[in-house]
Design a protein around this motif. Structure first.
Motif, PDB file in Angstrom:
ATOM      1  N   ARG A   1      88.781  93.659  59.542  1.00  0.00           N
ATOM      2  CA  ARG A   1      88.190  94.865  60.122  1.00  0.00           C
ATOM      3  C   ARG A   1      89.130  95.487  61.152  1.00  0.00           C
ATOM      4  NH1 ARG A   1      82.353  94.194  62.219  1.00  0.00           N
ATOM      5  NH2 ARG A   1      82.045  93.748  60.031  1.00  0.00           N
ATOM      6  N   GLY A   2      89.637  94.705  62.087  1.00  0.00           N
ATOM      7  CA  GLY A   2      90.557  95.223  63.108  1.00  0.00           C
ATOM      8  C   GLY A   2      91.871  95.691  62.508  1.00  0.00           C
ATOM      9  N   VAL A   3      92.402  94.906  61.593  1.00  0.00           N
ATOM     10  CA  VAL A   3      93.653  95.286  60.936  1.00  0.00           C
ATOM     11  C   VAL A   3      93.441  96.550  60.106  1.00  0.00           C
ATOM     12  CG1 VAL A   3      95.404  94.545  59.262  1.00  0.00           C
ATOM     13  CG2 VAL A   3      94.539  92.929  60.945  1.00  0.00           C
ATOM     14  N   GLY A   4      92.267  96.673  59.492  1.00  0.00           N
ATOM     15  CA  GLY A   4      91.955  97.864  58.697  1.00  0.00           C
ATOM     16  C   GLY A   4      91.932  99.127  59.546  1.00  0.00           C
ATOM     17  N   ILE A   5      91.382  99.033  60.748  1.00  0.00           N
ATOM     18  CA  ILE A   5      91.350 100.191  61.654  1.00  0.00           C
ATOM     19  C   ILE A   5      92.770 100.601  62.023  1.00  0.00           C
ATOM     20  CG2 ILE A   5      90.687 100.947  63.975  1.00  0.00           C
ATOM     21  CD1 ILE A   5      88.206  99.101  63.660  1.00  0.00           C
ATOM     22  N   VAL A   6      93.588  99.628  62.394  1.00  0.00           N
ATOM     23  CA  VAL A   6      94.965  99.929  62.804  1.00  0.00           C
ATOM     24  C   VAL A   6      95.766 100.508  61.635  1.00  0.00           C
ATOM     25  CG1 VAL A   6      97.130  98.861  63.564  1.00  0.00           C
ATOM     26  CG2 VAL A   6      94.987  98.229  64.675  1.00  0.00           C
ATOM     27  N   LEU A   7      95.649  99.903  60.466  1.00  0.00           N
ATOM     28  CA  LEU A   7      96.427 100.385  59.317  1.00  0.00           C
ATOM     29  C   LEU A   7      95.934 101.735  58.809  1.00  0.00           C
ATOM     30  CD1 LEU A   7      97.189  97.171  57.304  1.00  0.00           C
ATOM     31  CD2 LEU A   7      98.779  98.644  58.514  1.00  0.00           C
ATOM     32  N   ALA A   8      94.626 101.968  58.868  1.00  0.00           N
ATOM     33  CA  ALA A   8      94.119 103.285  58.474  1.00  0.00           C
ATOM     34  C   ALA A   8      94.637 104.354  59.437  1.00  0.00           C
ATOM     35  CB  ALA A   8      92.594 103.283  58.432  1.00  0.00           C
ATOM     36  N   ALA A   9      94.722 104.016  60.726  1.00  0.00           N
ATOM     37  CA  ALA A   9      95.272 104.966  61.702  1.00  0.00           C
ATOM     38  C   ALA A   9      96.759 105.226  61.436  1.00  0.00           C
ATOM     39  CB  ALA A   9      95.064 104.447  63.123  1.00  0.00           C
TER      40      ALA A   9
END
Length: 154
Positions: free
Chosen positions: A101-109
């Protein structure tokens, strides 16, 4: 025999259907699953953009005086690497990995920023990807349920 109209003393109410400690809405939890699917799709689109950019410099429009001007092959590698990572993170979200979830937020950004810089090359494709990334960030930030609980309970 007649049924008692009052519940028997000492009996408990039915269990709360929400996971323990989960205060997130069903919409946000469903949005998280959809965000995982969208990250997979976004990653596949990134891989395709990357392959197209690496294979031929003539696939995309050439830009003369652009601040973020890179060789199209360089952009291809950027999109290819981001795409592969997004596929793994999307798979992690769908499998309930807590780190995803956290990695997904960073990578989507990061993918959103890369596609903003990519706008002059393919405006429609970049805008679609930016819209997907905005939804993914929203969905992953608003879901307050514990992903490991939903995997155990589901």
């Amino acid at each position: 025999m007649s049924q008692p109209s009052e519940p028997t003393p000492g009996t408990s109410r039915p269990a709360d259907p929400r996971p323990a400690g989960g205060s997130g809405s069903a919409w946000a939890a469903g949005g998280t699953v959809f965000a995982g699917v969208l990250l997979l799709v976004d990653g596949i689109l990134g891989v395709l953009k990357g392959i197209a950019g690496i294979a031929s410099n003539d696939v995309y429009t050439r830009i003369n005086d652009y601040v973020f001007k890179f060789d199209v092959t360089s952009w291809g590698w950027i999109h290819l690497v981001l795409g592969v990572i997004l596929i793994f993170v999307g798979w992690g979200i769908l499998s309930g990995a807590t780190w995803a979830r956290g990695v997904g937020i960073v990578l989507a950004a990061l993918n959103l920023i890369a596609n903003f810089m990519w706008l002059p090359y393919t405006p429609v494709w970049a805008l679609v990807t930016i819209a997907i990334d905005v939804f993914v960030i929203w969905a992953l930030c608003t879901d307050r349920s514990n992903p490991s609980d939903s995997v155990r309970n589901g």
